[in-house]
Design a protein around this motif. Structure first.
Motif, PDB file in Angstrom:
ATOM      1  N   GLY A 163      -0.324   6.277   1.561  1.00 13.84           N
ATOM      2  CA  GLY A 163      -0.872   5.141   0.841  1.00 13.84           C
ATOM      3  C   GLY A 163      -2.347   4.921   1.090  1.00 13.84           C
ATOM      4  O   GLY A 163      -2.932   3.961   0.557  1.00 13.84           O
ATOM      5  N   GLY A 164      -2.971   5.781   1.920  1.00 12.30           N
ATOM      6  CA  GLY A 164      -4.399   5.660   2.198  1.00 12.30           C
ATOM      7  C   GLY A 164      -4.759   4.426   2.993  1.00 12.30           C
ATOM      8  O   GLY A 164      -5.874   3.913   2.883  1.00 12.30           O
ATOM      9  N   ARG A 165      -3.827   3.944   3.832  1.00 12.33           N
ATOM     10  CA  ARG A 165      -4.075   2.695   4.560  1.00 12.33           C
ATOM     11  C   ARG A 165      -4.428   2.927   6.022  1.00 12.33           C
ATOM     12  O   ARG A 165      -4.497   1.981   6.798  1.00 12.33           O
ATOM     13  CB  ARG A 165      -2.861   1.781   4.460  1.00 12.33           C
ATOM     14  CG  ARG A 165      -2.492   1.443   3.014  1.00 12.33           C
ATOM     15  CD  ARG A 165      -1.521   0.274   2.934  1.00 12.33           C
ATOM     16  NE  ARG A 165      -0.308   0.480   3.696  1.00 12.33           N
ATOM     17  CZ  ARG A 165       0.768   1.121   3.239  1.00 12.33           C
ATOM     18  NH1 ARG A 165       0.753   1.653   2.030  1.00 12.33           N
ATOM     19  NH2 ARG A 165       1.848   1.242   3.978  1.00 12.33           N
ATOM     20  N   ILE A 166      -4.645   4.180   6.434  1.00 10.93           N
ATOM     21  CA  ILE A 166      -5.016   4.460   7.815  1.00 10.93           C
ATOM     22  C   ILE A 166      -6.416   3.911   8.087  1.00 10.93           C
ATOM     23  O   ILE A 166      -7.357   4.153   7.331  1.00 10.93           O
ATOM     24  CB  ILE A 166      -4.996   5.970   8.109  1.00 10.93           C
ATOM     25  CG1 ILE A 166      -3.599   6.546   7.847  1.00 10.93           C
ATOM     26  CG2 ILE A 166      -5.441   6.247   9.533  1.00 10.93           C
ATOM     27  CD1 ILE A 166      -2.555   6.104   8.818  1.00 10.93           C
ATOM     28  N   GLY A 167      -6.554   3.174   9.192  1.00 11.61           N
ATOM     29  CA  GLY A 167      -7.858   2.691   9.611  1.00 11.61           C
ATOM     30  C   GLY A 167      -8.410   1.543   8.798  1.00 11.61           C
ATOM     31  O   GLY A 167      -9.588   1.204   8.923  1.00 11.61           O
TER      32      GLY A 167
END
Length: 868
Positions: free
Chosen positions: A599-603
């Motif tokens: 989901g591209g939610r890292i960091g």
């Protein structure tokens, strides 16, 4: 402080406000405790176990809890007294028997009081873990709301610090009518007794649900494991046998009480065997791991358990000055389970604490899971752990665990969890479902008296769990020389370039790289949208921020992957602390971490607490509006049914008085019942066919006053009904039933009244088919009651077949003592005809038991007794 701190300033403030308790708080003056005494085999429920201990030695210490202040003691007698007071408060809130109650409580004496209070009130405890980090409040509460909704909990018991947050859960879950604390329950007024109902619920039975253990969700959404009193006691007795539990044993634990290892193993095990339990908070252990070992020293602990990471933490993080004077020689059994056991962790812990009396044979790797109440396999007590070295290539390319040559640098190492405990059987099956041979890796399955009957309100997951009478653990393993070696989770295995990669080995190796946070690494597979193949992703936490340092760490991770796997990872993601998601028991949530990555939610950073609360409150408002809309819909539906009843029943009753002939009147009643059921939106789904070859005695379970109407709509018009005599003279109903050829009886049991038997025999011999409800009555609570023998003696004497018919769904549509109709989809399942084999009592018993088994298999309700 560790639970809620978000910045170094938070920690510094907590340290400044903390007391000055020294690290050696436990070390002086070891305490000698009174020997315990196990509950006898005749105790069949947890309540009976507690009551036995409270009668036998009410003043003996059961739990000593080390919290923030002075240690708090709880005796057996005090636990029973306080639990009874809490039970009265729970009952005063209108808890129904068998209803779930959420327990969102930290480790402490109130937890035990609440747990037994729920059992004594007739409820089912559902352990929940309290909120941990502020940055994850929203995620936490949504997960807990899902558990409460699945369990259909009507009450949530929590503690003052999180009471406002817990009330947000009430807005999310319509079923939760009340949020309270143990203190409030203990001072609540005594429950009033409705007319005709006992004030105190009947004591639990062995097959009653003792609690719902929701899985921690490391490989998916949490599922509620159904565990009965019989399941739990069977496992504890078998565990006591193989672990050689002794009266002078002392249990020391910091494990959370919402997880099976702490709840069942540490607490229920110490309760059953009458052993003193020395308890501390998980946060106390994490803040200063030496406190665990100091407690073992001070209280001369003999039994203590922990996951593998705890032994790693102690070996790596406890400074020598906190161990001065430490004596661990009393520690007889150090259980190591709840996650994969690392050979290196065993070696490091044993070497580090050997000077303090810890011996190699004390370390006891075990395997268990909630679906078997706890323990499945257990290493031989006192024997050093057995570590198996296997060749890497055959293992990763196929399913063979071939022994490696001594000194093989590429070998994989697995720790034996021992043979199965008594009463438990295990097997390994391959991809075709056939049992695998020695040293072949496959899915681990088990069966035992302590195995669950399934997942609560989750038939699909239950279906996947069972393979005949074997249960699928979801784990991969192999057996060598009768002992079990776990290799990983089925859902966690990564298949890449034809090789089976297990994430645990990768995570452990990457976690050992300087600069990477140990225990904060997740390796998982992620589908490549371009090629459709599975990519290997390594997500690791680090405190480094400098780009050059981060690039060096990425290269170190890739070098480690190449060394282990012969191929680099497709993506290495270095993230700030608290990115890798974990379960309440500290296991890596690999699937959830993969979703975060994809989901591209890292960091991206945590959401502010105030905004999380705003979103939760908004969601709660939406839930309340939806709830009110549903309530309005329920009232409109009930009004519709009453309108239909008035429109159909009154004309049908009038027509019945004018129509000649019983057969005609029954056909008219059937048409009226079908019209009422269709217009009222409750026409039953009928499964199975009823043959038309001569008279039949049809026996059905009884759930509601709707049963007769829906059976009339679903069955042919040739059936007469056997009903209680009180209805013969009931205004309106009596004349209606008489004109349908209804057989009125007192309590229909030929053992008590031969005259009642004759009425039914005459009807059958006259060619009528007859419908009987052999339970004799119905009740509000779900469950199949014992069957009375009368119907089956008549069938055997008349030589007519018995047809078992199962009614499902009507109990919730119209409850006993209720007049409020609710929507539902009732089902009627017609079973195969059962022909009597002879006459007399034995033939009748066979008919009864066969019919009851058939109905029980379809009714979806618990068994409340086996006939007679």
């Amino acid at each position: 402080a560790l639970a809620i701190a978000e910045t170094p300033r938070d920690l510094l403030r907590a340290l400044a406000e903390a007391g000055s308790g020294g690290s050696a708080a436990f070390l002086a003056d070891p305490e000698i405790l009174e020997a315990g005494e196990a509950a006898p085999d005749r105790t069949q429920t947890l309540v009976e176990v507690l009551e036995w201990h409270a009668r036998r030695h009410p003043g003996r210490r059961h739990v000593l809890f080390h919290g923030d202040g002075e240690p708090e003691e709880l005796t057996y007698g005090e636990l029973l007294r306080r639990a009874r007071a809490a039970a009265q408060g729970i009952r005063a809130g209108g808890l129904e028997r068998g209803q779930a109650v959420g327990l969102m409580l930290p480790s402490g004496l109130d937890y035990f009081v609440a747990f037994f209070g729920v059992l004594l009130a007739g409820g089912v405890p559902v352990p929940l873990y309290p909120p941990a980090r502020r940055s994850q409040i929203e995620d936490h509460l949504r997960r807990q709301a899902g558990i409460l909704a699945t369990a259909q909990a009507g009450l949530l018991i929590t503690f003052g610090d999180v009471l406002p947050l817990a009330r947000l859960l009430r807005a999310q879950v319509p079923e939760v009518r009340r949020v309270t604390t143990v203190a409030e329950l203990s001072t609540a007024p005594r429950a009033s007794s409705p007319a005709g109902h006992p004030e105190e619920p009947a004591p639990p039975q062995p097959e009653d649900v003792a609690f719902l253990q929701f899985t921690s969700g490391s490989t998916g959404n949490p599922k509620g494991v159904i565990l009965t009193h019989a399941n739990l006691l069977a496992n504890l007795r078998a565990l006591g046998q193989v672990a050689e539990i002794r009266p002078d044993d002392v249990v020391v634990s910091w494990l959370p009480l919402y997880h099976d290892m702490g709840l069942i193993g540490a607490w229920m095990g110490s309760l059953y065997f009458g052993l003193p339990l020395i308890l501390m908070s998980p946060l106390a252990f994490l803040a200063r791991p030496s406190r665990w070992l100091q407690a073992i020293h001070h209280h001369r602990g003999t039994i203590s358990a922990a996951p593998n990471f705890a032994y790693e933490l102690c070996a790596a993080k406890i400074p020598d000055e906190e161990l001065q004077g430490l004596d661990l020689s009393s520690w007889r059994t150090a259980f190591n389970g709840a996650e994969p056991v690392s050979p290196e962790a065993i070696r490091r812990f044993t070497e580090r604490f050997a000077p303090y009396g810890f011996q190699e044979g004390m370390m006891t790797p075990v395997y268990g899971l909630a679906e078997n109440s706890l323990a499945v396999t257990f290493q031989v007590p006192g024997r050093p752990p057995r570590i198996d070295a296997v060749r890497r290539e055959p293992f990763q390319r196929g399913d063979r665990a071939e022994p490696a040559a001594p000194g093989d640098p590429a070998a994989l190492h697995f720790v034996s969890c021992g043979p199965p405990i008594p009463t438990v059987q295990v097997r390994i099956v391959d991809g075709t479902g056939n049992e695998a041979g020695e040293r072949r890796v496959g899915r681990l399955q088990f069966r035992s008296p302590s195995a669950t009957s399934g997942y609560f309100r989750n038939p699909e997951a239950t279906r996947r769990l069972f393979h005949g009478d074997w249960l699928d653990s979801g784990d991969l393993a192999y057996i060598a020389e009768g002992e079990l070696y776990l290799t990983g989770r089925v859902k966690d295995m990564i298949i890449r370039a034809g090789r089976n990669l297990y994430p645990q080995e990768i995570e452990e190796a990457v976690g050992a790289i300087p600069g990477i946070r140990k225990g904060c690494v997740a390796a998982f597979g992620s589908a490549d949208p371009a090629t459709g193949t599975e990519r290997l992703v390594i997500l690791a936490e680090t405190r480094e921020r400098d780009e050059a340092a981060l690039e060096r760490l990425r290269q170190a991770v890739q070098d480690t992957a190449v060394d282990l796997l012969g191929t680099p990872a497709d993506d290495v993601v270095l993230a700030p602390p608290q990115t890798v998601l974990k379960t309440s028991s500290g296991k890596i949530r690999r699937q959830a971490s993969r979703e975060l990555y994809e989901g591209g939610r890292i960091g991206k950073g945590g959401t502010a607490l105030w905004w999380q609360l705003v979103r939760l409150a908004g969601s709660g408002l939406s839930t309340r509006l939806s709830r009110r809309a549903r309530v309005l819909g329920d009232y409109l539906y009930a009004a519709r049914v009453y309108f239909v009843v008035a429109l159909v029943a009154l004309p049908a009753w009038a027509a019945m008085t004018l129509t000649p002939g019983t057969s005609r009147r029954r056909r008219l009643a059937r048409r009226a019942a079908r019209l009422l059921a269709r217009a009222g939106g409750m026409f039953p789904r009928v499964h199975g066919l009823l043959d038309d070859d001569g008279p039949r005695l049809l026996v059905a379970n009884h759930q509601s006053y709707l049963d007769g109407i829906l059976l009339t709509a679903a069955l042919p018009a040739r059936f007469a009904y056997v009903v209680k005599r009180e209805l013969e003279n009931a205004p309106g109903a009596g004349g209606f039933l008489r004109r349908l050829g209804t057989v009125f009886v007192e309590r229909f049991d030929p053992a008590q009244s031969a005259g009642e038997s004759r009425k039914v025999l005459d009807a059958l011999r006259a060619g009528d088919s007859v419908v009987i409800f052999p339970e004799g009555t119905f009740q509000r609570q779900p469950g199949l009651l014992p069957f009375r023998m009368g119907a089956f003696l008549v069938a055997a004497e008349a030589g007519v077949p018995v047809v078992p018919v199962t009614i499902h769904g009507t109990r919730s549509m119209l409850r006993d003592e209720g007049f409020f109709f609710r929507r539902g989809t009732p089902q009627v399942t017609v079973g195969p005809a059962l022909h009597p084999e002879g006459t007399g009592w034995d033939a009748a018993v066979c008919l009864r038991d066969a019919a009851r088994r058939e109905i029980l298999s379809h009714c979806g309700e618990p068994d409340l007794g086996a006939g007679g």
